[in-house]
Write a protein that holds these residues in place. Structure first.
Motif, PDB file in Angstrom:
ATOM      1  N   VAL A 248       0.815  -1.223   0.000  1.00 47.23           N
ATOM      2  CA  VAL A 248       0.000   0.000   0.000  1.00 47.23           C
ATOM      3  C   VAL A 248       0.840   1.262   0.000  1.00 47.23           C
ATOM      4  O   VAL A 248       0.800   2.060  -0.952  1.00 47.23           O
ATOM      5  N   LEU A 249       1.616   1.480   1.030  1.00 51.13           N
ATOM      6  CA  LEU A 249       2.183   2.795   1.306  1.00 51.13           C
ATOM      7  C   LEU A 249       3.107   3.312   0.217  1.00 51.13           C
ATOM      8  O   LEU A 249       3.077   4.495  -0.132  1.00 51.13           O
ATOM      9  N   GLN A 250       3.945   2.441  -0.321  1.00 54.61           N
ATOM     10  CA  GLN A 250       4.938   2.904  -1.287  1.00 54.61           C
ATOM     11  C   GLN A 250       4.325   3.374  -2.610  1.00 54.61           C
ATOM     12  O   GLN A 250       5.007   3.993  -3.422  1.00 54.61           O
ATOM     13  N   HIS A 251       3.043   3.141  -2.791  1.00 53.89           N
ATOM     14  CA  HIS A 251       2.392   3.514  -4.043  1.00 53.89           C
ATOM     15  C   HIS A 251       1.828   4.934  -4.023  1.00 53.89           C
ATOM     16  O   HIS A 251       1.230   5.375  -5.011  1.00 53.89           O
ATOM     17  N   TYR A 252       2.007   5.664  -2.914  1.00 55.54           N
ATOM     18  CA  TYR A 252       1.437   7.003  -2.793  1.00 55.54           C
ATOM     19  C   TYR A 252       2.455   7.951  -2.157  1.00 55.54           C
ATOM     20  O   TYR A 252       3.340   7.517  -1.413  1.00 55.54           O
TER      21      TYR A 252
END
Length: 560
Positions: A248-252
């Protein structure tokens, strides 16, 4: 420290302003703050010069623990409005250049969440393993302590399936079973939902507790709140957070901050170092727990400045080479900063409030600032348990009564340390209910709202409100206050907190008198000459040894 070697990030340079929606502004006259109330105050929030808003939970909830018991992660609590209101609020913040961080509460859900309703319906239900169960035929489960339970036990018996379920907090907040990959998948999907809406990050509630120890072993000799460190040392914590980052996190382009009970200087880098690919920042609790015994009973270490400086200095320098830290005095779980760390008497309230704000915005680490502190709001200091809404205070009071203990002592301590002190409605003006609501508020307004309110301070140049605005601009104008190396001076001084922030060839000196009487800050001669960047008094007296500081005087100087 050199700026050329530092990786600049927006979440390092921003000032975070926490909004407790229930107590900020009521727009519809039901006595409860809501999203449209926040929309009404967007221009005020923007005028503070803050960059990021952290919003306490607004998800659907039966509200046993003020929204930290979530029954639907992808809908808005009826008290707060609708998803359309949320979208309008988010757009309004973004138009004003303010990012929005939401609370992520995934150690536990509400007992009214559809997952738990299914889980407790039968032992062979597909959702059974979404939570932690102990079959009663195996005997009494191993000891686990609960923050909120009236009996102190984190196991609750469920008669229908003849089993106990685990709840580190209230019995209406069963712990989710992160060991089940389906649970993690559901949570990650929910996070994507909010990021696709456009939010800018998550503050992760008690995220260090998500990994439980296999088989629920007994921890000999570890009882009560001493189990916090055990809860935070689950065997797969970092595996799950790394998976969260990857999925999740690394995509934003977002920020993350852990509320990290059990974190300390020996384990913090496992959580926040960039090469770990987990989270950006973490809250520790060492400084706010100084002076507190079990059940938030205040002890003699309260206001021990030497110990406080040691804690803050150790944490400020922990991230000189890797990782990033936070700075904070209070939030919805702790008392008002001016009542706990300052002097909330009429004589010294405003200057001590300004000093505390100066400290937060000149230390190394992202500052988190709680709504209402910019006007110097104080503790409510309720006299009766009947005035409290907080589960923690109420349940501890009842437990103390049941034990035959000194419940009045607990109540007196909670006038200083209790969580509801920070949850009273925002004091906007001198009108009925401090301008918060046209109806009786869900929690009593603090009695001093006619003396302390935003309207009175708005156009007064020397008010805490306008001083805070100056501070946020000062921080933006001086990268040394963000990225500069921190060095403590006068470590053993019982009244003065002094330190430097150094970036390249620029040196900034911060002098703070944490006392209601005057004291001299005896500092090295090389730091005696500087230009005043901000001062909460009109004067600054130089003496041979350094500077004589007035009660609660805060001065920031750029050394020549």
């Amino acid at each position: 420290m050199k700026i050329s070697t530092i990786k600049r990030e927006w979440w390092k340079e921003g000032v975070v302003y926490q909004i407790y929606p229930r107590s900020f502004q009521d727009s519809n006259g039901d006595g409860i703050g809501d999203l449209r109330g926040i929309i009404q105050r967007l221009d005020y929030i923007a005028s503070l010069g803050i960059d990021i808003v952290w919003l306490n939970p607004v998800y659907q909830s039966p509200n046993h623990d003020n929204g930290y018991d979530i029954s639907d992660y992808q809908n808005i609590m009826d008290d707060f409005g609708s998803m359309e209101d949320f979208d309008e609020m988010l757009e309004g913040f973004h138009k004003r250049g303010i990012k929005v961080v939401m609370d992520l509460v995934v150690n536990h859900s509400s007992s009214e969440h559809k997952w738990f309703k299914e889980s407790r319906s039968s032992r062979d239900n597909p959702y059974r393993d979404y939570y932690h169960w102990w079959p009663a035929e195996n005997g009494t489960p191993p000891e686990r302590w609960s923050f909120f339970d009236e009996e102190g036990s984190a196991w609750a018996f469920d008669e229908k399936t003849n089993a106990y379920y685990l709840h580190y907090f209230d019995k209406t907040q069963p712990d989710l079973n992160w060991e089940n990959p389906k649970v993690r998948e559901e949570i990650f999907d929910m996070m994507h939902f909010w990021f696709k809406k456009g939010i800018d990050g998550f503050r992760m509630d008690v995220i260090t507790f998500i990994s439980k120890h296999d088989g629920y072993p007994t921890f000999e000799g570890v009882h009560g709140d001493k189990m916090i460190d055990v809860y935070a040392s689950g065997p797969r914590l970092h595996q799950y957070l790394h998976e969260m980052n990857r999925e999740v996190l690394q995509h934003y382009d977002i920020m993350t901050v852990a509320e990290g009970p059990g974190t300390n200087l020996s384990n913090i880098h496992d959580l926040v170092d960039e090469d770990r690919q987990e989270l950006n920042m973490n809250y520790h609790f060492e400084h706010v727990e100084l002076g507190l015994d079990a059940r938030k009973i205040v002890n003699s270490d309260h206001r021990n400045l030497v110990k406080f400086k040691k804690i803050m200095s150790d944490w400020a320098t922990a991230f000189d080479q890797k990782g990033w830290g936070t700075q904070w005095h209070t939030n919805h779980d702790f008392p008002r900063q001016v009542s706990w760390f300052g002097d909330d008497t009429a004589e010294h309230r405003e200057q001590s409030s300004k000093l505390l704000s100066t400290f937060l915005l000149t230390m190394r680490g992202t500052p988190y600032y709680y709504m209402g502190d910019e006007i110097g709001m104080t503790n409510a200091k309720f006299d009766s348990i009947d005035d409290y809404d907080d589960l923690m205070t109420i349940n501890w009071y009842n437990l103390t009564m049941a034990e035959g203990g000194d419940a009045q002592k607990l109540l007196e301590s909670h006038k200083l340390s209790g969580r509801d002190n920070a949850r009273t409605p925002f004091q906007w003006d001198t009108s009925e209910n401090a301008g918060f609501s046209s109806a009786k508020p869900w929690l009593k307004v603090t009695d001093n709202f006619k003396e302390i309110n935003a309207a009175e301070q708005e156009n007064r140049p020397d008010s805490p409100l306008n001083y805070f605005r100056e501070l946020t601009q000062l921080r933006k104008d001086n990268l040394a206050l963000i990225y500069g190396a921190y060095a403590l001076l006068l470590a053993e001084d019982e009244n003065i907190y002094a330190y430097t922030r150094t970036l390249d060839d620029e040196v900034i000196l911060v002098l703070l008198n944490y006392s209601s009487s005057s004291h001299v800050a005896e500092i090295p001669n090389v730091l005696h000459n500087g230009d005043v960047l901000i001062n909460n008094f009109d004067t600054l007296e130089k003496v041979d040894a350094g500077f004589s500081l007035l009660p609660w005087q805060a001065v920031v100087l750029k050394i020549k």
